[in-house]
Design an enzyme around this catalytic site. Structure first.
Site, PDB file in Angstrom:
ATOM      1  N   SER A 102       0.859  -1.180   0.000  1.00 37.29           N
ATOM      2  CA  SER A 102       0.000   0.000   0.000  1.00 37.29           C
ATOM      3  C   SER A 102       0.889   1.222   0.000  1.00 37.29           C
ATOM      4  CB  SER A 102      -0.900   0.005   1.246  1.00 37.29           C
ATOM      5  OG  SER A 102      -1.546   1.251   1.416  1.00 37.29           O
ATOM      6  N   TYR A 115      -2.382  -0.846  10.641  1.00 35.56           N
ATOM      7  CA  TYR A 115      -2.318  -1.060   9.186  1.00 35.56           C
ATOM      8  C   TYR A 115      -0.983  -0.564   8.629  1.00 35.56           C
ATOM      9  CZ  TYR A 115      -3.860  -1.234   4.324  1.00 35.56           C
ATOM     10  OH  TYR A 115      -3.978  -1.520   2.990  1.00 35.56           O
TER      11      TYR A 115
END
Length: 246
Positions: A102, A115
């Site tokens: 990501s 995350y």
């Protein structure tokens, strides 16, 4: 789809697709499923680590179990899947390992510590593995790191940057991300960031002092972009708790 809007005729192919249910956060499950795949399908030459979860809570409000789940699925699983399938790739000197990380594995934002930590870990794992393969001179095994911006899958529903900037950085369509990732894989590209502006943000973050990065984030509205998402998740949780009488 062709230029005239009609679907192009595809050649008839006798393909077989196999699916397996596996909790990638549990190494025993990964190893046992990998053994089934080897017996029923054959050796895996392309490994795509794409599983991802997020807790959707501020750090001090997040149950420890959800933090552990995020780390196990988003980061630890890469170790287990790679250990399961890399040995045969090394033996054959042939294969491709794809890490779907990501943009939050290259730079972070507030409110999604679990995350970001897991994706930073995935990026670090991928880069170290890539160096190890280079050092072993296994040039037949390729690696590709995929770092997309916010993808419109609903995972981060509610995430908002500054409204004046949003038209220039809208959530990405999943089909577009897949197309870009596939192009990178097929051309043995080591890394792909989508959109290209993410390269610039990553570069700026690496050369600017922290306070300057904070100012840039505030200008973009990226400093608290996850707060609406977290608020929505909290409201949904409260509604479920109220329904269930918890």
């Amino acid at each position: 789809v062709g230029g005239d809007g009609e679907k192009d005729a595809l050649p008839h192919c006798n393909l077989q697709v196999y699916t397996y249910t596996c909790d990638v956060g549990k190494r025993e499950n990964v190893y046992s499923t990998a053994e089934r795949v080897r017996k029923e399908v054959g050796e895996v030459s392309v490994l795509v680590n794409n599983a991802g979860v997020v807790s959707g809570h501020h750090l001090l409000e997040c149950p420890d179990e959800l933090i552990e789940r995020t780390m196990m699925v988003n980061c630890h699983a890469h170790f287990w899947t790679t250990k399961a399938f890399l040995p045969k790739m090394l033996e054959m000197n042939h294969g491709h390992i794809v890490t779907v990380a990501s943009s939050l594995g290259l730079f972070s934002t507030a409110g999604v510590e679990d995350y970001c930590a897991s994706k930073f870990g995935a990026v670090g794992f991928h880069e170290s593995l890539s160096h190890e393969l280079k050092a072993a001179e296994k040039d037949g095994i390729k690696t590709t790191l995929v770092c997309p911006y916010l993808v419109d899958t609903g995972m981060f529903r509610g995430c908002r940057i500054r409204k004046e900037i949003e038209p220039f950085l809208p959530p990405l369509k999943p089909e577009y991300c897949v197309k870009q990732a596939m192009r990178a894989i097929l051309t043995d590209q080591p890394m792909i960031c989508t959109p290209r502006l993410m390269y610039m943000v990553t570069f700026m973050k690496s050369i600017l002092p922290f306070e300057a990065v904070v100012c840039m984030y505030r200008f973009l509205g990226a400093d608290k972009c996850m707060y609406p998402f977290i608020a929505q998740r909290k409201q949904a949780t409260n509604n479920n708790e109220a329904k269930n009488g918890i």
